[in-house]
Scaffold this active site. Structure first.
Site, PDB file in Angstrom:
ATOM      1  N   HIS A   1     -31.251  26.512  16.295  1.00  0.00           N
ATOM      2  CA  HIS A   1     -29.953  26.375  15.648  1.00  0.00           C
ATOM      3  C   HIS A   1     -28.875  26.883  16.602  1.00  0.00           C
ATOM      4  O   HIS A   1     -29.093  27.854  17.320  1.00  0.00           O
ATOM      5  CB  HIS A   1     -29.978  27.237  14.376  1.00  0.00           C
ATOM      6  CG  HIS A   1     -28.973  26.859  13.352  1.00  0.00           C
ATOM      7  ND1 HIS A   1     -28.933  25.628  12.753  1.00  0.00           N
ATOM      8  CD2 HIS A   1     -27.976  27.579  12.797  1.00  0.00           C
ATOM      9  CE1 HIS A   1     -27.956  25.613  11.860  1.00  0.00           C
ATOM     10  NE2 HIS A   1     -27.355  26.785  11.877  1.00  0.00           N
TER      11      HIS A   1
ATOM     12  N   ASN B   1     -22.279  31.415  12.441  1.00  0.00           N
ATOM     13  CA  ASN B   1     -23.156  30.287  12.138  1.00  0.00           C
ATOM     14  C   ASN B   1     -22.268  29.136  11.658  1.00  0.00           C
ATOM     15  O   ASN B   1     -21.872  29.096  10.503  1.00  0.00           O
ATOM     16  CB  ASN B   1     -24.166  30.677  11.059  1.00  0.00           C
ATOM     17  CG  ASN B   1     -25.071  29.516  10.667  1.00  0.00           C
ATOM     18  OD1 ASN B   1     -24.984  28.435  11.227  1.00  0.00           O
ATOM     19  ND2 ASN B   1     -25.944  29.750   9.693  1.00  0.00           N
TER      20      ASN B   1
ATOM     21  N   CYS C   1     -27.323  14.463  18.722  1.00  0.00           N
ATOM     22  CA  CYS C   1     -27.020  15.729  18.053  1.00  0.00           C
ATOM     23  C   CYS C   1     -26.287  16.683  18.989  1.00  0.00           C
ATOM     24  O   CYS C   1     -25.521  17.539  18.553  1.00  0.00           O
ATOM     25  CB  CYS C   1     -28.296  16.365  17.510  1.00  0.00           C
ATOM     26  SG  CYS C   1     -29.545  16.701  18.767  1.00  0.00           S
TER      27      CYS C   1
END
Length: 714
Positions: free
Chosen positions: A272, A296, A115
């Site tokens: 995040h 974001n 990731c």
């Protein structure tokens, strides 16, 4: 004819190091002149495939289980059942390499634990100019398609052009690793494959940090700043990073996996990755308010606190500012105050870009950067940290000159005369040995250079210097990480940086990078290879006692000379009588070198006067050996050998020292015979070189015949 495959691995390594240095001097490895990884030229390979009407199959990263990995990704693991390698044209009807509407949300993770790489690739999509440095344009599944693609990746100071074929692991006609959400684009899957090829396998990608990926996609230097304990100049650091077009990300760290993707009461997502994209000062209620723009990249969920899109604070700023800054869309972009930023986020990550990444951009300022490649080698240049004073001095040393102070700070009442300096130390190739050795614990120490050592270059500072002077700064901690760095503010002057492993005697290669706000000079601080002509010995009849003189006459031939074999017996008898000196005797090889050193007429023998000169030299060499043998063991350790050879008149730089130790030490131990063998070999090689370098240029030109004669004789 000798083939390259006939050369030993050790010799290949030395040849490769020299060739690498030559290519670097020619500018190979810069982004515009990248190395061809595995010597694969994309244009040539594609042209050959098109000419033959074949699709490219990469022999260096084959469509086989070993390219995927071992253990959990091995051929017998549950994850790897029913895996087939397919080309995009076999998966969908109309594959695209890359389309213009890419965004971070287009990229999806597969079964691999990478990731961190996914987040780094996603960050690239927010900056197309950086993306297209990594993903070259003009690649397609249509025009000139040959099943081959290429990417440019940064590895340890150099840009590499990495070629891959387009066969990708699939299950049920779907990609099992990184893929695009709409299945049409394949650039991200092929980029992941290129990265996997570079480090050995897909499995080697498991576990990492986003900053590691960003560094390898940009060539920049990354740093992490915990926001609970920020530096005193935090706001200035943010402003400078944005001025230099640095990539920045922030996050709310989690301590439990159950907290990942949960939201705060102000709609911030824990665990995040957010991007920091702007900083503005606005007048609000008669005072200056600093705002930070956050993005974001992974969704449309936005902060709903003060200065959010619908917040009332915007009603109290000038209309011009409101129009300029506020865009009321659920697009993932939002503003928040600097105070809210510091109190809500816990980690800031900055990737500082190198000047070459900015060369076509509009920017206010940029970093000045330099880098050095080096190595730690057991027994010669791997001295460990300052806890090991006997060997710490042997580590590689780098000097940096900081003559210019930073520009004054507009928002500071006191302007310190300081130079901002970012030092980053990275260990190389650790992922390549993922199934074997792991990351070493590394760090560095910085010393201020006193006046008597300033402006010196051809010197390697010894133990006494580091015992006398205190360090001026250091990396935050020695840690087993790919990279450690420190953001320092130092007074103008000269400094020495000592990179090291925590424990001594650890083999590794490293990259040291130095970023400064203003002009600086850096250079390797090392001894120059030099042979000092010491005064020749004068001998008299008193230099040999009666017993030794009689022994010489017994060993000599009818002409009063001793050959290599007679010298061997003679010296071993004489050295056995030396007081307070332990030796196992001389080898025939050393005796041959001694004769070569003193045999003036080329007879291969020594007459009495020549032997007297030799014996006086031997007594001097024994005194040097004993002086450097600090523990009186009768042997030198390999670090002491360098000092002993220097006292005998020969200085070696780190590279030569590494070779000498590998050749002449036995588990870092050097006996007297090995010491003399090494010293005499070095002295002979210097003599040959200096005799050929008649113009004192520091270089000579030899043909193969001359090269073989000299090296075989030496």
């Amino acid at each position: 004819m000798l083939n390259y495959s006939d050369i030993s691995w050790a010799e290949k390594g030395m040849v490769a190091t020299i060739n690498h240095s030559r290519l670097k001097d020619k500018g190979v490895g810069q982004h515009q002149n990248a190395y061809n990884y595995k010597n694969q030229n994309y244009e040539d390979l594609r042209a050959e495939c098109l000419r033959k009407g074949e699709l490219f199959e990469d022999p260096f990263f084959p469509a086989e289980p070993r390219s995927i990995g071992v253990k959990n990704l091995g051929p017998n693991s549950e994850h790897m059942q029913n895996i087939y390698w397919q080309r995009p044209k076999d998966i969908i009807h109309n594959p695209q390499f890359i389309t213009n509407d890419f965004s971070p949300t287009d990229i999806c993770q597969g079964i691999l634990g990478d990731c961190w790489l996914l987040a780094a690739i996603g960050s690239l999509t927010t900056c197309p100019k950086l993306l297209y440095r990594v993903v070259p344009r003009n690649q397609s599944f249509k025009k000139n398609y040959a099943g081959i693609f290429h990417f440019q990746l940064w590895q340890f100071g150099h840009w590499l052009n990495v070629v891959v074929d387009d066969r990708l692991p699939t299950r049920n006609n779907k990609l099992v690793f990184v893929h695009a959400s709409h299945r049409q684009d394949f650039w991200s899957a092929l980029l992941e494959k290129a990265y996997a090829k570079l480090i050995g396998s897909y499995g080697a990608l498991s576990g990492g940090s986003t900053l590691e990926g960003l560094e390898d996609f940009t060539g920049g230097v990354a740093q992490c700043i915990p926001l609970q304990k920020p530096p005193g100049n935090m706001l200035r650091l943010l402003k400078k990073a944005l001025e230099k077009s640095s990539l920045m990300g922030c996050s709310i760290e989690v301590t439990d996996n159950s907290e990942v993707e949960t939201m705060t009461h102000n709609m911030l997502v824990r665990g995040h990755a957010y991007a920091v994209t702007g900083l503005e000062d606005v007048y609000y209620r008669d005072k200056l308010e600093t705002l930070i723009r956050i993005q974001n990249p992974w969704g449309r969920v936005e902060w709903n606190g003060a200065w959010s899109d619908k917040a009332t604070e915007w009603e109290e700023v000038s209309p011009d500012v409101r129009v300029q800054l506020l865009h009321k869309k659920d697009d993932g972009d939002f503003w928040m105050s600097y105070e809210d930023f510091m109190s809500n986020f816990t980690l800031l990550e900055i990737c500082n870009l190198t000047p070459d990444a900015l060369n076509t951009w509009d920017y206010k300022s940029r970093w000045h950067s330099t880098f050095y490649e080096g190595s730690w080698r057991r027994g010669s240049t791997a001295g460990g940290c300052r806890n090991h004073p006997e060997t710490f001095w042997s580590n590689p040393q780098f000097k940096i000159s900081l003559p210019e102070v930073d520009d004054p700070e507009d928002d500071s009442e006191k302007n310190e005369m300081v130079c901002t300096c970012l030092v980053a130390l990275m260990q190389k190739n650790w992922r390549h040995a993922r199934e074997g050795p792991q990351l070493l614990t590394i760090g560095f120490v910085i010393f201020s250079v006193p006046k008597e050592f300033q402006n010196l270059r051809d010197i390697h500072l010894k133990k006494d210097f580091f015992l006398k002077y205190r360090d001026h700064g250091f990396s935050e901690i020695f840690i087993n990480s790919r990279e450690v760095n420190s953001h320092l503010r130092l007074p103008p002057g000269e400094y020495v940086i000592i990179p090291s492993t925590y424990e001594p005697h650890k083999d590794a290669d490293f990259l040291l990078r130095v970023f400064t706000e203003k002009h600086s000079e850096t250079w390797l601080l090392d001894d120059a290879n030099r042979f000092e002509h010491l005064q020749e010995e004068t001998v008299t009849d008193k230099d040999l006692d009666k017993d030794s003189l009689q022994l010489f006459k017994i060993m000599a031939n009818e002409d009063g000379e001793v050959d290599m074999y007679a010298l061997h017996k003679l010296l071993n008898r004489m050295t056995a009588k030396l007081r307070n000196f332990k030796t196992k005797g001389f080898s025939l090889e050393v005796c041959r070198r001694m004769i070569n050193l003193l045999d003036k007429d080329g007879s291969g023998k020594l007459e009495l006067h020549e032997f007297q000169v030799l014996w006086k030299k031997i007594k001097k060499w024994t005194e040097i050996f004993k002086e450097c043998d600090e523990d009186r063991s009768g042997n030198l350790n390999s670090y002491e050998m360098r000092l002993a050879i220097e006292k005998a008149g020969i200085k070696m730089n780190n590279r030569v020292t590494e070779v000498v130790v590998a050749r002449y030490s036995d588990n870092m131990i050097v006996d007297f015979d090995s010491f003399l063998n090494c010293f005499l070999r070095l002295k002979a090689m210097f003599a040959f070189f200096l005799s050929m370098d008649t113009k004192k240029t520091g270089s000579i030109c030899l043909d193969i015949n001359q090269w073989l004669q000299i090296t075989m004789w030496g």
